[in-house]
Structures are given as C-alpha cells and as structure tokens.
Motif scaffolding. Structure first.
Motif, mmCIF file in Angstrom:
data_model
loop_
_atom_site.group_PDB
_atom_site.id
_atom_site.type_symbol
_atom_site.label_atom_id
_atom_site.label_comp_id
_atom_site.label_asym_id
_atom_site.label_seq_id
_atom_site.Cartn_x
_atom_site.Cartn_y
_atom_site.Cartn_z
ATOM 1 N N PHE A 133 38.328 11.554 47.747
ATOM 2 C CA PHE A 133 36.887 11.711 47.508
ATOM 3 C C PHE A 133 36.606 13.033 46.805
ATOM 4 O O PHE A 133 37.187 14.070 47.132
ATOM 5 C CB PHE A 133 36.120 11.650 48.825
ATOM 6 N N SER A 134 35.679 12.996 45.867
ATOM 7 C CA SER A 134 35.251 14.210 45.171
ATOM 8 C C SER A 134 33.963 14.717 45.818
ATOM 9 O O SER A 134 33.548 14.219 46.860
ATOM 10 C CB SER A 134 35.014 13.891 43.685
ATOM 11 N N ASP A 135 33.320 15.682 45.169
ATOM 12 C CA ASP A 135 32.051 16.202 45.684
ATOM 13 C C ASP A 135 30.855 15.499 45.035
ATOM 14 O O ASP A 135 29.727 15.951 45.164
ATOM 15 C CB ASP A 135 31.963 17.718 45.468
ATOM 16 N N SER A 136 31.123 14.373 44.367
ATOM 17 C CA SER A 136 30.066 13.670 43.633
ATOM 18 C C SER A 136 29.980 12.199 44.008
ATOM 19 O O SER A 136 30.955 11.608 44.476
ATOM 20 C CB SER A 136 30.303 13.787 42.121
ATOM 21 N N ALA A 137 28.794 11.652 43.785
ATOM 22 C CA ALA A 137 28.566 10.225 44.025
ATOM 23 C C ALA A 137 27.515 9.742 43.039
ATOM 24 O O ALA A 137 26.727 10.533 42.511
ATOM 25 C CB ALA A 137 28.092 9.989 45.455
ATOM 26 N N THR A 138 27.517 8.457 42.802
ATOM 27 C CA THR A 138 26.471 7.862 41.975
ATOM 28 C C THR A 138 25.319 7.476 42.903
ATOM 29 O O THR A 138 25.496 6.660 43.808
ATOM 30 C CB THR A 138 26.992 6.619 41.224
ATOM 31 N N VAL A 139 24.193 8.104 42.710
ATOM 32 C CA VAL A 139 23.007 7.842 43.533
ATOM 33 C C VAL A 139 21.966 7.207 42.622
ATOM 34 O O VAL A 139 21.537 7.829 41.645
ATOM 35 C CB VAL A 139 22.470 9.133 44.176
ATOM 36 N N GLY A 140 21.579 5.989 42.937
ATOM 37 C CA GLY A 140 20.741 5.238 41.996
ATOM 38 C C GLY A 140 21.624 4.875 40.815
ATOM 39 O O GLY A 140 22.644 4.219 40.975
ATOM 40 N N ALA A 141 21.292 5.360 39.652
ATOM 41 C CA ALA A 141 22.117 5.086 38.468
ATOM 42 C C ALA A 141 22.767 6.342 37.921
ATOM 43 O O ALA A 141 23.512 6.294 36.942
ATOM 44 C CB ALA A 141 21.256 4.435 37.390
ATOM 45 N N ALA A 142 22.494 7.493 38.557
ATOM 46 C CA ALA A 142 22.966 8.767 38.008
ATOM 47 C C ALA A 142 23.968 9.448 38.940
ATOM 48 O O ALA A 142 23.866 9.345 40.162
ATOM 49 C CB ALA A 142 21.772 9.694 37.783
ATOM 50 N N PRO A 143 24.946 10.162 38.350
ATOM 51 C CA PRO A 143 25.873 10.922 39.191
ATOM 52 C C PRO A 143 25.162 12.130 39.808
ATOM 53 O O PRO A 143 24.269 12.711 39.200
ATOM 54 C CB PRO A 143 26.970 11.362 38.210
ATOM 55 N N MET A 144 25.567 12.457 41.023
ATOM 56 C CA MET A 144 24.965 13.594 41.733
ATOM 57 C C MET A 144 26.089 14.395 42.370
ATOM 58 O O MET A 144 27.013 13.817 42.951
ATOM 59 C CB MET A 144 23.999 13.071 42.804
ATOM 60 N N THR A 145 26.019 15.713 42.250
ATOM 61 C CA THR A 145 27.037 16.591 42.818
ATOM 62 C C THR A 145 26.473 17.287 44.057
ATOM 63 O O THR A 145 25.333 17.778 44.043
ATOM 64 C CB THR A 145 27.496 17.640 41.784
ATOM 65 N N PHE A 146 27.304 17.336 45.100
ATOM 66 C CA PHE A 146 26.872 17.907 46.375
ATOM 67 C C PHE A 146 27.602 19.224 46.641
ATOM 68 O O PHE A 146 28.764 19.391 46.272
ATOM 69 C CB PHE A 146 27.142 16.917 47.509
ATOM 70 N N SER A 147 26.887 20.139 47.274
ATOM 71 C CA SER A 147 27.460 21.440 47.645
ATOM 72 C C SER A 147 26.852 21.859 48.976
ATOM 73 O O SER A 147 25.953 21.192 49.494
ATOM 74 C CB SER A 147 27.179 22.482 46.555
#
Length: 197
Positions: A133-147
């Motif tokens: 797993f990375s620090d990102s996910a696709t939320v809706g239709a756009a990639p999102m990075t979490f910190s």
C-alpha cells in the motif's frame, strides 16, 4: 495338546503387547494434555501481565492477542514478546490498535500504535509496484495523498494537505508511516516513551 501351548503363549504375548501399547498411548495422551494445559495457563499469565500494564495506563482493551510461542518459555521469563491490543475506536476511526513490544516485568521496550481513519468518501487504494500500500488512494475519480503529523496531545491526518481526521495521543509520538489501505488510512505512530501515558 502340543499345538495349544504355543497358541496360549502367543495369546499371552499378544495380550502383554496390547497392554504395553495401551499404557504407552495413555502416557503420551496425559503428557500432551498436560503440555496443552500448561501452554494455556502460561498464555493466561502473559495476558494477565498485559492487562495489568494496560490498567496502569488507563487503557481498556477490547481484545488482547499475545504472540510468541511456546508461551511456557516466555511466561517463565515474565516476558510478553509482542502483544496486539485492540481498543474501542473514537468517531471517524474504524480501528485503533496498540502494539506492546517486549513487556518484561511491567515495562515495555517500545509502544507502537496503528490508527485507521475512515476515508473522506469511498476510496480505492493505489498500490506500489511491489503490491504494498502507498500513501495514496483514488477518492471519487481523483487521486488523493494522505499524510499525518503528531504533537504532544494529538495526531492529525491530512488528505491532500487538508485535515481529514484527528485522534488524541496520551504523550508525544512520532509518525512512522501512512498507508492508504482497503480498510482506511492507517497511521503508524511510535510513542516517545515506553510508558503508555
């Protein structure tokens, strides 16, 4: 008559052999049952040590899972090598787990906590090339990075730089990792002190 004497002897020999086998099987069964009972008792002892440690910290566990076998050896050393402790998560958090590393005589070497925040909305994790797993996910239709960042009292989780979750911390902790998983955003923190307060 001469034929019956060897048959009688064979019958006695067979009977003695069966008795010896039955005694041997009984002894093995008693030994195995004894070892299993001793292991369960040792596990209960280790869980009791962990519970006492958590009570001192004011932490109520929903489940305790002591790792490290055979339990007999660890119990003899008064040492729980690694324990997973689940606690009741706060709002916006779907899992809150404490890892106690090497609890010996009421003192831990290290405390790690994994807090799994809910996604802002339905999400699909974006994995690294190796499948992790990375620090990102696709939320809706756009990639999102979490910190995430931690201070002496709070852990804050961010989605594309905007605060998306918060958890209370009993002491200063350092953020070790942030992963966007199937279950939510997992933030790993390590407490500065081995005391859970």
């Amino acid at each position: 008559m001469s034929d019956t004497i060897p048959m009688i002897r064979e019958g006695h020999l067979m009977k003695k052999t069966l008795i010896a086998l039955a005694v041997c099987c009984s002894l093995i069964t008693v030994a195995v049952v004894g070892i299993v009972a001793a292991e369960l008792h040792a596990k209960a002892e280790l869980e009791s040590q962990v519970t006492a440690y958590l009570d001192e910290c004011g932490i109520e566990a929903s489940s305790i899972e002591v790792h490290g076998r055979p339990y007999l050896i660890y119990a003899a050393q008064n040492r729980a090598d690694l324990t997973y402790v689940d606690t009741t998560p706060a709002a916006g958090i779907n899992k809150d787990q404490l890892l106690i590393h090497r609890l010996i005589d009421g003192s831990a070497d290290r405390l790690t906590r994994f807090i799994t925040f809910d996604y802002p909305s339905a999400a699909t994790p974006i994995k690294n090339a190796d499948g992790s797993f990375s620090d990102s996910a696709t939320v809706g239709a756009a990639p999102m990075t979490f910190s995430a960042e931690a201070d002496d009292a709070h852990l804050r989780m961010f989605a594309d730089g905007r605060q998306a979750g918060e958890a209370d911390l009993p002491q200063h902790a350092a953020v070790r990792d942030v992963s966007a998983t199937d279950d939510g955003v997992v933030v790993e923190v390590e407490y500065a002190s081995s005391s859970c307060r």
